[in-house]
Motif scaffolding. Sequence first.
Motif, PDB file in Angstrom:
ATOM      1  N   GLU A 689       0.758  -1.267   0.001  1.00 44.78           N
ATOM      2  CA  GLU A 689      -0.014   0.116  -0.117  1.00 44.78           C
ATOM      3  C   GLU A 689       0.749   1.329  -0.021  1.00 44.78           C
ATOM      4  OE1 GLU A 689      -2.151  -0.074   3.836  1.00 44.78           O
ATOM      5  OE2 GLU A 689      -3.257   1.933   3.322  1.00 44.78           O
ATOM      6  N   LEU A 690       1.656   1.089   0.779  1.00 46.05           N
ATOM      7  CA  LEU A 690       2.745   2.440   0.935  1.00 46.05           C
ATOM      8  C   LEU A 690       3.625   2.571  -0.191  1.00 46.05           C
ATOM      9  CD1 LEU A 690       4.108   1.930   4.576  1.00 46.05           C
ATOM     10  CD2 LEU A 690       2.715   3.810   3.851  1.00 46.05           C
ATOM     11  N   MET A 691       3.896   1.720  -1.102  1.00 45.21           N
ATOM     12  CA  MET A 691       4.809   1.756  -2.173  1.00 45.21           C
ATOM     13  C   MET A 691       3.919   2.097  -3.490  1.00 45.21           C
ATOM     14  SD  MET A 691       8.025  -0.748  -1.738  1.00 45.21           S
ATOM     15  CE  MET A 691       7.187  -2.390  -1.977  1.00 45.21           C
ATOM     16  N   TYR A 692       2.954   1.302  -3.494  1.00 49.12           N
ATOM     17  CA  TYR A 692       1.892   1.330  -4.766  1.00 49.12           C
ATOM     18  C   TYR A 692       0.935   2.476  -4.770  1.00 49.12           C
ATOM     19  CZ  TYR A 692       4.522  -3.246  -4.992  1.00 49.12           C
ATOM     20  OH  TYR A 692       5.335  -4.244  -4.815  1.00 49.12           O
ATOM     21  N   ASN A 693       0.397   2.688  -3.594  1.00 48.05           N
ATOM     22  CA  ASN A 693      -0.824   3.625  -3.482  1.00 48.05           C
ATOM     23  C   ASN A 693      -0.280   4.879  -2.724  1.00 48.05           C
ATOM     24  OD1 ASN A 693      -3.306   4.818  -3.748  1.00 48.05           O
ATOM     25  ND2 ASN A 693      -3.963   4.191  -1.918  1.00 48.05           N
ATOM     26  N   GLY A 694       0.854   4.838  -1.796  1.00 46.60           N
ATOM     27  CA  GLY A 694       1.356   5.989  -1.051  1.00 46.60           C
ATOM     28  C   GLY A 694       0.385   6.463  -0.087  1.00 46.60           C
ATOM     29  N   VAL A 695       0.850   7.616   0.464  1.00 45.59           N
ATOM     30  CA  VAL A 695       0.090   8.258   1.482  1.00 45.59           C
ATOM     31  C   VAL A 695      -0.159   9.505   1.236  1.00 45.59           C
ATOM     32  CG1 VAL A 695       0.699   6.651   3.421  1.00 45.59           C
ATOM     33  CG2 VAL A 695       1.906   8.782   2.930  1.00 45.59           C
ATOM     34  N   VAL A 696      -1.390  10.341   1.825  1.00 42.82           N
ATOM     35  CA  VAL A 696      -1.270  11.879   1.481  1.00 42.82           C
ATOM     36  C   VAL A 696      -1.155  12.223   3.014  1.00 42.82           C
ATOM     37  CG1 VAL A 696      -2.990  13.486   1.038  1.00 42.82           C
ATOM     38  CG2 VAL A 696      -3.131  11.287  -0.151  1.00 42.82           C
ATOM     39  N   PRO A 697       0.044  12.895   3.102  1.00 43.18           N
ATOM     40  CA  PRO A 697       0.341  13.579   4.317  1.00 43.18           C
ATOM     41  C   PRO A 697      -0.276  14.570   5.014  1.00 43.18           C
ATOM     42  CG  PRO A 697       2.389  13.573   3.066  1.00 43.18           C
ATOM     43  CD  PRO A 697       1.205  13.211   2.205  1.00 43.18           C
ATOM     44  N   GLU A 698      -0.604  14.587   6.301  1.00 43.33           N
ATOM     45  CA  GLU A 698      -1.490  15.470   6.860  1.00 43.33           C
ATOM     46  C   GLU A 698      -0.543  16.457   7.177  1.00 43.33           C
ATOM     47  OE1 GLU A 698      -3.446  13.247   9.779  1.00 43.33           O
ATOM     48  OE2 GLU A 698      -3.947  11.613   8.325  1.00 43.33           O
ATOM     49  N   PHE A 699      -0.523  17.609   6.375  1.00 44.24           N
ATOM     50  CA  PHE A 699       0.074  18.939   6.737  1.00 44.24           C
ATOM     51  C   PHE A 699      -0.785  19.876   7.393  1.00 44.24           C
ATOM     52  CE2 PHE A 699       2.275  17.454   2.690  1.00 44.24           C
ATOM     53  CZ  PHE A 699       3.497  17.111   3.181  1.00 44.24           C
ATOM     54  N   GLY A 700      -0.249  20.534   8.384  1.00 47.07           N
ATOM     55  CA  GLY A 700      -1.164  21.710   8.931  1.00 47.07           C
ATOM     56  C   GLY A 700      -1.387  22.910   8.121  1.00 47.07           C
ATOM     57  N   GLN A 701      -2.268  24.001   8.544  1.00 46.31           N
ATOM     58  CA  GLN A 701      -2.638  25.011   7.428  1.00 46.31           C
ATOM     59  C   GLN A 701      -1.407  26.087   7.988  1.00 46.31           C
ATOM     60  OE1 GLN A 701      -3.686  24.124   4.734  1.00 46.31           O
ATOM     61  NE2 GLN A 701      -5.433  25.657   4.680  1.00 46.31           N
ATOM     62  N   TYR A 702      -0.122  25.884   7.790  1.00 44.30           N
ATOM     63  CA  TYR A 702       0.623  26.913   8.196  1.00 44.30           C
ATOM     64  C   TYR A 702       2.208  26.773   7.070  1.00 44.30           C
ATOM     65  CZ  TYR A 702       2.416  23.243  11.110  1.00 44.30           C
ATOM     66  OH  TYR A 702       2.613  21.982  11.718  1.00 44.30           O
ATOM     67  N   ASP A 703       2.773  27.744   7.244  1.00 43.26           N
ATOM     68  CA  ASP A 703       3.936  27.662   6.216  1.00 43.26           C
ATOM     69  C   ASP A 703       5.012  26.538   6.776  1.00 43.26           C
ATOM     70  OD1 ASP A 703       3.068  29.598   4.431  1.00 43.26           O
ATOM     71  OD2 ASP A 703       4.016  31.268   5.254  1.00 43.26           O
ATOM     72  N   PHE A 704       5.704  25.908   5.943  1.00 34.44           N
ATOM     73  CA  PHE A 704       6.524  24.891   6.228  1.00 34.44           C
ATOM     74  C   PHE A 704       5.907  23.891   7.470  1.00 34.44           C
ATOM     75  CE2 PHE A 704      10.701  22.842   7.360  1.00 34.44           C
ATOM     76  CZ  PHE A 704      10.827  22.389   5.999  1.00 34.44           C
ATOM     77  N   ALA A 705       5.385  23.017   6.812  1.00 34.00           N
ATOM     78  CA  ALA A 705       4.627  22.039   7.628  1.00 34.00           C
ATOM     79  C   ALA A 705       5.198  20.615   7.238  1.00 34.00           C
ATOM     80  CB  ALA A 705       3.096  21.918   7.420  1.00 34.00           C
TER      81      ALA A 705
END
Length: 714
Positions: A689-705
């Motif tokens: 799953e990690l290699m073929y579909n990947g993940v969508v990181p949960e970045f915060g709503q601020y610069d340089f997350a």
Amino acid sequence: MIFKNNNIFHLQGKQISYIMAVNECGDLLHYYYGKKLRDKNYEWVKQKWSVWNGYGPDKWTLDICPQEYPAYGYTDLRTPAYSVVNKNGGTVSRLTYKSYKILQNSVQEIEGMPALFAGDKNAQTLEIVLEDKNAGFEVILSYTVFDEYDIIARSAKITNISDTEITIDTAYSTVLDMPKRAYELIHFSGGWAKEREMYRNKVRQGVKIDISNARGGSGHNINPFVMLAEEGADETNGDVYSMTLVYSGNHSTMLECDQFGNVRLMQGINPFGFEWRLKQGESFFTPQSIMCYSDKGIGGISRELHDVIRQNLCRSKWVDMERPILINNWEATYFDFNEEKLLDIAKTAKQQGVELFVLDDGWFGDRNDEETSMGDWRVNLKKIPSGIDGLAKKINDMGLKFGLWFEPESVNPDSDIYRAHPDWIVHSAGVEPTQSRFEYLLALTRGEVCDYAINSVCNILESANIEYVKWDMNRPMTDIPRKGFNHEFTLGFYKVMDAITSRFPDILFEGCSGGGGRFDAGVLAYMPQIWTSDNSDAVKRMQIQYSTSIGYPVSSISAHVTAVPNHQNGRVTSLKSRADVAYCGVFGYELDITKMNENELDEVKKQIENDKKIRSLMINGDFYRLESPYNSNYCAWETAAKDKSEAFVMCAKILSEANCEEKRVKFYGLDPDADYIDEYTSKVYGGDELMYNGVVPEFGQYDFATQIFYLRKI
Ligand code: DGJ
């Protein structure tokens, strides 16, 4: 493996072949470099190279022949690999094949300079002797291959076999004549606080590209590591050829694309300002250049070079050991400190789990600013009444190791050593020498000056329990008295490094040069880690570490968490993101930890605990770059254990955006059939799953997350 069939030499590495042949005229021509070929008795193809009817039985010209060590002005009119002035003052030369030797279980030895060693690997070296009977010199081209690697280490040795003196004007270490193809040249350029930025340029017919540096050390501006890539090659796909020069002085990479689109790529000492005289019987060695080939893109090159540099170039016992997490006082205090302040920093740092305290510039002579005392290597008792030994003991008593900063290659004019020996500095007779950062360089070309540098450092190292040394060098070389001087200085630098590091094999040495101004494979032979840049702003540092990792192992990238606003560019980033970037390297802190509040100290403690868990992986794992911060708002990288048991991933979003695209990041180097738990979120993912579909990181709503993942196989 090295095969010799009739007039053909075939070198094989793990997955590569390199083939050359001697033609009927005795020229050593290049035939093939790339993916491994079976060894067979290749019929040397007599190509129709007859655009000019002045040469050879088939009337060909060397101008269109791929060669191993080309000259200028015989029939090849392209840029030559060497130029030697003969007794008549001319440089016309023709090298022809004389003999060869295959040395089993052997690497090339290069007098006075570092080079790859065999260690526990199976290495073979081919030496091909070429001779110019008219001009009176011989060239031995050396090629070392390892069964386990996809590299070829090359160097040349030029010997005067005439009865008079000869002068070498140019002597590249390696030459690669490649057939026409759509190529890009990738190099790493920058300056102070912006080292090794990555540049990609299309190679077009007729261009001549000179990527060279004449600043003294290998330089902030141009790094001696380049790649020639198939156009469009990326991190995972495409043919890529690289060259790494094992050298810390002035260097040059020269590319020429000829009238037929063929490409000549050469790497070695910069011919500008170079000259080397050879008396009868004397020899000159070029530095080693390591060529690497991968058909799996830039990432394939990196992983190979990381292993080669770690396992067969770095001599330090620390190379594959966990490095102590340090705190350095430079950005905390600059020159303004006393013993009490240092001990305060050390104590607070120890409480959070730091393992090594490093005292930076300002501990010696009367040094309260940059203008004085460099070269007077005796402790300033006004600042440190206990002396270095006493301070080291106090630090050790807290349970910390102690480390010390030196700059042994420089002196201030306001120093006792300069007043006693004004002639010891690099200078040109009759010309007022130039100061840079109020310093002169010591002429490491002279034996007594090298001895001074060696003895003054060794005396201090012997006087106290010093377990780490930061070796700095803060100025370019000016006032060069003669051609070839930079090479003499570089040999002196290696002599000094060799003497000190072999006398103190247990000390962890870190290179530095006004940040990352001497980040090269020559330095890495002696010191397993280098201060990557004075710029420790997390955003810029991420870019610098990203591109540095292309040619150099993560285990060599020294990375510190520093204060905000950042001292170099004023940017404010979160403490989390600064640590997330610094984990990808040799981790440490460089700030006034005594000024941090309880919450920040708690966070630092957790960061240190985290680094202690992942640092062995970061040093010895396989590195993958997943997203490039060049021309993009994202960056991601991963270190995966070679046995796929664990992986650490860092993902970053540089600027916050509303209503932005979903960023999916795919991981590499995992076991598709296994499950992994992310230690930070306790989420379980499949390796597939990690290699073929990947993940969508949960970045915060601020610069340089940033988001980090520490995945362990379950
Ligand atoms: C330049 C280095 O890059 C810094 O880290 C620091 O050691 C200073 N020199 C000290 O003068």
